[in-house]
Write an enzyme that holds these catalytic residues in place. Structure first.
Site, PDB file in Angstrom:
ATOM      1  N   CYS A 122       0.874  -1.175   0.000  1.00 44.10           N
ATOM      2  CA  CYS A 122       0.000   0.000   0.000  1.00 44.10           C
ATOM      3  C   CYS A 122       0.915   1.230   0.000  1.00 44.10           C
ATOM      4  O   CYS A 122       1.933   1.247   0.695  1.00 44.10           O
ATOM      5  CB  CYS A 122      -0.913   0.008   1.218  1.00 44.10           C
ATOM      6  SG  CYS A 122      -2.004  -1.417   1.248  1.00 44.10           S
ATOM      7  N   CYS A 153       2.113   3.010   3.298  1.00 39.38           N
ATOM      8  CA  CYS A 153       2.491   2.177   4.453  1.00 39.38           C
ATOM      9  C   CYS A 153       3.961   1.781   4.400  1.00 39.38           C
ATOM     10  O   CYS A 153       4.439   1.276   3.384  1.00 39.38           O
ATOM     11  CB  CYS A 153       1.606   0.933   4.475  1.00 39.38           C
ATOM     12  SG  CYS A 153       2.076  -0.246   5.747  1.00 39.38           S
TER      13      CYS A 153
HETATM   14  N1  SAH Z   1      -2.468  -5.249   6.678  1.00 41.34           N
HETATM   15  C1  SAH Z   1      -3.576  -4.947   7.478  1.00 41.34           C
HETATM   16  C2  SAH Z   1      -3.232  -4.666   8.921  1.00 41.34           C
HETATM   17  C3  SAH Z   1      -2.002  -3.858   9.200  1.00 41.34           C
HETATM   18  S1  SAH Z   1      -1.997  -2.165   8.771  1.00 41.34           S
HETATM   19  C4  SAH Z   1      -4.343  -3.769   6.892  1.00 41.34           C
HETATM   20  O1  SAH Z   1      -3.850  -3.138   5.984  1.00 41.34           O
HETATM   21  O2  SAH Z   1      -5.454  -3.555   7.339  1.00 41.34           O
HETATM   22  C5  SAH Z   1      -2.919  -1.378  10.094  1.00 41.34           C
HETATM   23  C6  SAH Z   1      -3.614  -0.072   9.680  1.00 41.34           C
HETATM   24  O3  SAH Z   1      -2.670   1.000   9.558  1.00 41.34           O
HETATM   25  C7  SAH Z   1      -4.311  -0.181   8.336  1.00 41.34           C
HETATM   26  O4  SAH Z   1      -5.572   0.436   8.365  1.00 41.34           O
HETATM   27  C8  SAH Z   1      -3.381   0.604   7.460  1.00 41.34           C
HETATM   28  O5  SAH Z   1      -4.015   1.024   6.309  1.00 41.34           O
HETATM   29  C9  SAH Z   1      -2.943   1.725   8.377  1.00 41.34           C
HETATM   30  N2  SAH Z   1      -1.746   2.435   7.906  1.00 41.34           N
HETATM   31  C10 SAH Z   1      -0.759   1.959   7.134  1.00 41.34           C
HETATM   32  N3  SAH Z   1       0.182   2.932   6.919  1.00 41.34           N
HETATM   33  C11 SAH Z   1      -0.223   4.017   7.576  1.00 41.34           C
HETATM   34  C12 SAH Z   1       0.345   5.332   7.776  1.00 41.34           C
HETATM   35  N4  SAH Z   1       1.517   5.649   7.266  1.00 41.34           N
HETATM   36  N5  SAH Z   1      -0.351   6.212   8.522  1.00 41.34           N
HETATM   37  C13 SAH Z   1      -1.539   5.861   9.104  1.00 41.34           C
HETATM   38  N6  SAH Z   1      -2.097   4.633   8.972  1.00 41.34           N
HETATM   39  C14 SAH Z   1      -1.464   3.721   8.211  1.00 41.34           C
HETATM   40 FE1  SF4 Z   2      -1.109  -2.505   3.105  1.00 42.00          FE
HETATM   41 FE2  SF4 Z   2       0.670  -2.028   5.062  1.00 42.00          FE
HETATM   42 FE3  SF4 Z   2      -1.609  -3.412   5.600  1.00 42.00          FE
HETATM   43 FE4  SF4 Z   2       0.362  -4.492   4.104  1.00 42.00          FE
HETATM   44  S1  SF4 Z   2       0.513  -3.911   6.263  1.00 42.00           S
HETATM   45  S2  SF4 Z   2      -1.848  -4.568   3.650  1.00 42.00           S
HETATM   46  S3  SF4 Z   2       1.153  -2.731   2.950  1.00 42.00           S
HETATM   47  S4  SF4 Z   2      -1.441  -1.267   4.963  1.00 42.00           S
END
Ligand code: SAH
Ligand code: SF4
Length: 393
Positions: free
Chosen positions: A143, A146
């Protein structure tokens, strides 16, 4: 992000979960007991000629009392304890780094038996303490916002490695024996650390069954939340089998934008995702789905998008968690400003939705949502350089 990182429809290996396996034998030939299901534990003990009630005793020692050696199991004969110690271990991952934020959030970098690393985070709040648990080393999904998604190195965590994060947190706070209690520092679990839990479903499921076992760690279903980026085919099964609270990382209201932010959307577009949410077993006003929405300046934060979000949620018992974007080195986005976030939240609240803005926690130690990354490759490299080459004998 390159398309090659995203599994295509023919790549079923990624999407078909494999049966959870017990932890592999360690180099010393012993097996880790943490993470075995009750049945697996009973089968291991049966091989030693032990009756079924021994497995129940061991389960109690491990998950209620939190012992880490067979020595402490005082209701077992010395002989039997020695037999157990020769074949098994009750271990914990090594803590390679521990950091505490000025707001009390703690982050542990854990190293597992094969040298791979993952992070877990404890977030203390007034009325609860939440452990954010990782399910994979890195994440295959990339993503765009992330940090974890930038880490290529990936493997699934085993049930043992997932449960161990909870055990280790109880160790840290001296919260054995396990049980409920308002003053406890560990009351809630969120599967929101590194990785996509529904891409490692069987291992996550086995670990969560252990966490939920009333005669063991005894966590409550209502207090465990699984967050997914939208692995549609697994959502129903997860709901039927585990009945955990569900969180969906939505982040965009059009496929055009979500394709970019959450590339898994190209495989499972918004309409399919929302249909899976409508069908989530046990969904009711008392058991709502949480939709997570990261606030990215000028990208997804307009009033029109808030209104479009209301349309998408219509008919789904839900709440929205607005997450201020947490930056990381080299991240391509900025966090929306406060006034914009408040305006977005107000539109949702006026329509009757609970829409809290999540307070960022542990930003100073890179422990906030989406900031986790274990940097295993880099850490390993520097360690290799630091260790002198063997001189031979
Ligand atoms: N992979 C799963 C769970 C881990 S991520 C998922 O994507 O749902 C946990 C949460 O943090 C998710 O909602 C994700 O979109 C969010 N997240 C990821 N990067 C982020 C960032 N830089 N700032 C704020 N939230 C973020
Ligand atoms: Fe997307 Fe990060 Fe969640 Fe993986 S951990 S699915 S890259 S938000």
């Amino acid at each position: 992000m390159s398309d090659t990182l995203l599994p295509d429809r023919s790549d079923t290996a990624v999407f078909e979960p494999k049966t959870a396996l017990p932890a592999p034998l360690r180099a010393d030939g012993r097996r880790e007991l943490i993470g075995l299901s009750r049945e697996q534990l009973a089968a291991e003990l049966a091989e030693l000629g032990a009756p079924a009630f021994r497995a129940r005793q061991l389960w109690q020692w491990i998950y209620v009392r939190g012992v880490t050696s067979f020595e402490g199991m005082t209701d077992l004969s010395k002989d039997f304890r020695a037999k157990l110690a020769a074949r098994f271990v009750i271990g914990r991952p090594e803590i390679t780094r521990q950091q505490q934020s000025i707001d009390g959030t703690q982050k542990w970098l854990l190293r597992f038996a094969d040298g791979q690393e993952a992070e877990c985070v404890h977030i203390p709040e007034e009325d609860r303490g939440t452990l954010c648990v990782s399910s994979q080393v890195g994440c295959t999904l990339s993503c765009k916002f992330c940090h974890t998604g930038t880490q290529k190195l990936v493997r699934n965590l085993t049930p043992s490695e997932i449960v161990s994060q909870i055990m280790l947190c109880r160790d840290a706070f001296g919260e054995w024996p396990a049980g409920e209690g308002d003053s406890r520092k560990l009351t809630n679990i969120v599967l929101m650390g590194m990785g996509e839990p529904l891409f490692n479903y069987d291992n996550v499921a086995q670990a969560m069954r252990i966490a939920l076992d009333p005669a063991g760690l005894a966590l409550s279903r209502r207090k465990i939340t699984l967050s997914t980026s939208g692995v549609v085919p697994m959502i129903r099964r997860c709901g039927e089998e585990l009945r955990l609270a569900l969180a969906i990382s939505l982040h965009a209201v059009t496929d055009e934008l979500r394709d970019v932010l959450v590339p898994l959307n190209r495989k499972y577009p918004i309409a399919e995702l929302m249909a899976a949410c409508r069908d989530y077993p046990g969904l009711s006003n008392a058991r709502r789905i949480t939709f997570e929405y990261v606030m990215l300046k000028g990208v997804n934060d307009s009033p029109a998008e808030a209104k479009q979000l209301l349309k998408l949620l219509s008919g789904i018992p839900s709440k929205v968690n607005l997450i201020p974007f947490n930056p990381w080195p080299g991240s391509p986005y900025e966090c929306s400003d406060e006034a914009t976030i408040d305006k977005f939240a107000a539109i949702l609240m006026r329509a009757g939705y609970v829409a809290p803005v999540r307070t960022p926690r542990g930003r100073d130690i890179m422990a906030a949502c989406g900031q986790l990354k274990s940097d295993s490759e880099r850490v390993r490299k520097s360690k290799t350089l630091a260790v002198p080459a063997p001189t031979g004998s």
